[in-house]
Design a protein around this motif. Structure first.
Motif, PDB file in Angstrom:
ATOM      1  N   ALA A  41       2.246  -0.307  -8.506  1.00 37.22           N
ATOM      2  CA  ALA A  41       3.129   0.861  -8.478  1.00 37.22           C
ATOM      3  C   ALA A  41       2.956   1.641  -7.173  1.00 37.22           C
ATOM      4  O   ALA A  41       3.945   2.095  -6.569  1.00 37.22           O
ATOM      5  N   ALA A  42       1.717   1.796  -6.717  1.00 34.31           N
ATOM      6  CA  ALA A  42       1.473   2.520  -5.462  1.00 34.31           C
ATOM      7  C   ALA A  42       2.081   1.772  -4.286  1.00 34.31           C
ATOM      8  O   ALA A  42       2.630   2.388  -3.361  1.00 34.31           O
ATOM      9  N   ARG A  43       1.982   0.443  -4.273  1.00 31.38           N
ATOM     10  CA  ARG A  43       2.555  -0.347  -3.182  1.00 31.38           C
ATOM     11  C   ARG A  43       4.081  -0.259  -3.187  1.00 31.38           C
ATOM     12  O   ARG A  43       4.705  -0.143  -2.127  1.00 31.38           O
ATOM     13  N   VAL A  44       4.695  -0.272  -4.362  1.00 32.92           N
ATOM     14  CA  VAL A  44       6.152  -0.123  -4.452  1.00 32.92           C
ATOM     15  C   VAL A  44       6.582   1.247  -3.942  1.00 32.92           C
ATOM     16  O   VAL A  44       7.577   1.374  -3.214  1.00 32.92           O
ATOM     17  N   ALA A  45       5.831   2.281  -4.304  1.00 32.57           N
ATOM     18  CA  ALA A  45       6.142   3.624  -3.810  1.00 32.57           C
ATOM     19  C   ALA A  45       6.039   3.669  -2.287  1.00 32.57           C
ATOM     20  O   ALA A  45       6.903   4.246  -1.609  1.00 32.57           O
ATOM     21  N   GLU A  46       5.011   3.053  -1.736  1.00 30.21           N
ATOM     22  CA  GLU A  46       4.830   3.041  -0.275  1.00 30.21           C
ATOM     23  C   GLU A  46       5.982   2.316   0.408  1.00 30.21           C
ATOM     24  O   GLU A  46       6.480   2.774   1.448  1.00 30.21           O
ATOM     25  N   LEU A  47       6.419   1.190  -0.154  1.00 30.06           N
ATOM     26  CA  LEU A  47       7.518   0.436   0.452  1.00 30.06           C
ATOM     27  C   LEU A  47       8.832   1.204   0.395  1.00 30.06           C
ATOM     28  O   LEU A  47       9.725   0.954   1.214  1.00 30.06           O
TER      29      LEU A  47
END
Length: 474
Positions: A440-446
């Motif tokens: 979820a954090a990686r998706v938010a960053e992208l």
């Protein structure tokens, strides 16, 4: 001094605590060496000028003595007196004279000459002396009249000679200071210009994202800078290959594990049905329980493999390369809730959806994966028989998608570690992979957003907020 001021002004934005500025050192070295060279050159020039000046003054003393010797032949038998007229003539040359008898009596003297002889009348003829009279140092030349026996002693105060040197030094001081100030300015500009490629390279490196391992652009003609850039690009290339190999291995391993895990889950399901049909066996209930636990273990392994595969796909991506579409937010949230409905029903958790956002720009599959992990975590770790709320709303120039529960929550000390891969909160009694929040954090960053944690429903539990800037699809 000027060069120190420019050195302070040209410091880099970011300097290690125990490091130093190469720009400052270059400026200080070049300007400092120029100042030292200037001072040494000035000292040499002044020393040569002092020597030549002294020789000129000594010649003047000698010529003056000859002149006074010729004019003072009538004074050999006269009384001692101060000759104002001839004193003025000597003053025009900066000299003071004495006509001294053989017995040491001053017969005539200049207006400013001392009353006693400069040196002993018996001193050597045609010789220069340095003597102290009445507290003043004098440079004296002695010339004796061969026939009449009297001598002429003509002197000049050393202060008169050194005054010329002091005046010359004072005249040089301000031009030298101005020259050094200009030199500091020119050196500051030149050093800043010559080091500009390093500044541009540092800015380019600072602008890179953690996933951007592309070569650093080399726009400098300096061989020293080119060698650094070449070595750095080789390092980035090796690092990129290593990371790419790691991602490929993770993706391949996860992909290869999916098939045997799916086959194993199917075989366990078949065995469960077989033992369910044979309830007469005394061992059937125990075997059924063991098979159920084995099936749950396989399900967790399958979820772990899926998460690893998802991370392997997300890691090499960059925010600039995300292909966004116009997403129906209500439909997205309904799909996520539908996917997790069975798990929520198994724990008797009521899931509610509140959506105040019509559409948003984003990557549907990635957002779906992130929200599914958030909702699955809320159901898995929330209170049995409790509530979970999924909401989407506008907040300024962003869209906030929140998943909140009313469960036991997470300790404040653990909040900062929740997005670390394979981190799991101890004492929950629930199995998990520790990768859901990382995804979820990686998706938010992208998507150019953030993932934050706070309180859940009614001030208890855990609230996870996915904040994404509003932007157009592209």
């Amino acid at each position: 001094m000027a060069f120190l001021w420019f050195a302070r002004r040209s410091s880099l934005p970011s300097v290690p605590p125990h490091g130093y500025s190469l720009r400052r050192r270059l400026i200080a070295t070049t300007v400092g060496s120029s100042v030292i060279a200037g001072l040494v050159s000035t000292a040499i020039v002044l020393a040569i000028a002092w020597k030549e000046t002294n020789e000129t003054f000594d010649d003047t003393l000698e010529e003056g003595a000859k002149l006074v010797l010729a004019l003072g032949e009538d004074a050999a038998g006269g009384p001692a007196r101060a000759d104002a007229d001839r004193g003025r003539q000597g003053a025009t040359m900066g000299l003071d004279y004495q006509i001294v008898s053989r017995e040491g009596v001053v017969l005539r003297r200049g207006e400013d000459a001392p009353k006693q002889p400069f040196v002993d009348p018996g001193s050597k003829d045609d010789t220069f002396y340095d003597t102290r009279v009445d507290g003043e140092w004098w440079r004296v030349y002695v010339r004796r009249h061969k026939a009449l026996g009297f001598s002429v002693q003509i002197g000049q105060e050393w202060d008169d000679r050194s005054a010329l040197l002091r005046d010359g030094l004072a005249a040089l001081a301000w031009p030298l200071a101005a020259l050094w100030a200009v030199l500091g300015l020119v050196n500051w500009w030149l050093v800043r210009r010559q080091l500009a490629p390093l500044d541009r390279m540092a800015q380019g490196l600072a602008a890179k994202s953690p996933s951007d391992l592309s070569p650093v652009r080399d726009d400098s003609q300096a061989r020293e800078v080119q060698s650094v850039v070449t070595a750095l690009n080789r390092l980035l290339a090796r690092l990129s290959q290593a990371l790419e190999g790691e991602r490929r291995f993770t993706a391949d391993a996860a992909h290869e594990l999916r098939t045997p895990l799916a086959a194993l889950a199917s075989r366990i399901q078949v065995m469960q049905r077989s033992y369910a049909a044979d309830m007469d066996s005394a061992m059937a209930p125990a075997l059924a329980a063991d098979l159920q636990r084995l099936r749950e273990d396989v399900a967790r392994s399958t979820a772990l493999v899926e998460n690893l595969l998802q991370l392997a796909r997300l890691d090499p991506q960059s925010a600039d390369a995300v292909a966004t579409d116009r997403i129906d937010m209500q439909a997205l949230l309904d799909d996520v809730v539908r996917m997790c409905a069975a798990a929520a029903k198994g724990r008797r958790i009521m899931v509610s959806v509140t959506c105040d956002v019509v559409t948003m720009a984003g990557h549907y599959d990635w957002l779906f994966s992130a929200l599914r992990n958030l909702l699955d975590n809320a159901i898995r770790y929330g209170r049995e028989g409790g509530r979970v709320e999924v909401s989407a709303s506008h907040r300024g120039g962003t869209i906030e998608i929140a998943v909140r529960d009313d469960g036991p929550g997470v300790a404040s000390a653990d909040l900062d570690h929740l997005t670390q891969r394979f981190f799991r909160v101890l004492g929950t009694g629930t199995q998990g992979s520790g990768l859901g929040l990382s995804i979820a954090a990686r998706v938010a960053e992208l998507h150019g957003g953030t993932l934050t944690f706070g309180k859940g429903l009614d001030g208890v539990g855990l609230g996870v907020v996915l904040t994404i800037p509003v932007k157009t699809a592209g």
